[in-house]
Design a protein around this motif. Structure first.
Motif: not given
Length: 254
Positions: A27-30, A191-196, A228-229, A234-243
């Motif tokens: 819940m800290a991430h979603v 998983v992060a790439q699939q989200a992107v 959790v990992e 996923l959050v690192r990836r989205l934050d890095g892309l400015g999402v």
């Protein structure tokens, strides 16, 4: 690529002394959480604790009604009439609404769980019955359905629908998700790439077919061993892309 998206995760799937998932960490991430309502998992105290965690973390609360199958965790199909499926959703959603209101919170969306969700993907009558029941209960409730024909059917009935994509599940060539009976650890970067990919409007099926898809919310499953990992990657990836991560209501209603 979309620059704003809701991230949702399942929660409240423990049962008494049997613990499952990583509610507080996820819940800290979603931005939205789907709380089990006692049929496929959970119990009254677990539901209350999940609501309290969501309130403390500012996470939007949704009901996650499933099939009455604790042993199979709601991931085994059952023979149900559409009206029976709809009534299961109403019964469970009402239980979570009472719990949330007692904690000074509200339920803002409904997302069917597991096999019940999967049954709707292949049976428009079940999709319609569930969607219409949610609208009768409260026309302001959003409903999460898989992006594609199921979500569009629900929208045609007048529902506010968050079109959902799955970062940690595979897709078949028809665009349906492949539900795992027992989720295993997955590569967080994959998983992060699939989200992107989903944010860019596509996903790749198990046979390599490119599927066009438009999503408003992306789901992570909290019962994966390394959930959790995965969430952190996923959050690192989205934050890095400015999402920007925002609740589905902010996306759909401004």
């Amino acid at each position: 690529m979309k620059t704003r998206v809701d991230l949702n995760a399942d929660a409240g799937e423990s049962l008494g002394r049997w613990k499952l998932g990583h509610d507080s960490e996820l819940m800290a991430h979603v931005t939205s959480v789907n709380v089990a309502c006692g049929y496929h998992a959970s119990d009254p105290v677990t539901m209350r604790d999940s609501v309290r965690t969501a309130v403390a973390t500012g996470t939007a609360i949704g009901a996650h009604p499933g099939l009455p199958d604790l042993v199979g965790f709601g991931r085994r199909r059952m023979a149900l009439r559409p009206d029976e499926a709809a009534q299961l959703v109403l019964y469970q959603t009402g239980a979570l609404q009472a719990t949330a209101r007692a904690e000074g919170a509200e339920v803002v969306h409904v997302k069917p769980h597991g096999a019940l969700y999967g049954m709707a993907l292949t049976d428009p009558d079940i999709t319609s019955a569930i969607t219409e029941a949610v609208l009768r209960l409260d026309p302001d409730l959003m409903i999460f359905w898989l992006a594609g024909p199921t979500a569009e059917l629900a929208r045609s009935l007048g529902a506010t629908v968050a079109r959902e994509g799955f970062a940690d599940l595979e897709y078949n060539d028809e665009g349906h998700i492949i539900v795992e009976p027992e989720p295993k650890a997955k590569d967080p970067d994959a998983v992060a790439q699939q989200a992107v990919d989903l944010l860019e409007g596509h996903v790749t099926s198990t046979t390599g077919k490119r599927l066009d898809v438009e999503v408003d919310t992306i789901c992570l499953h909290g019962d994966r061993p390394n959930a959790v990992e995965i969430g952190e990657a996923l959050v690192r990836r989205l934050d890095g892309l400015g999402v920007e991560r925002v609740p589905a209501g902010s996306l759909l209603r401004g």
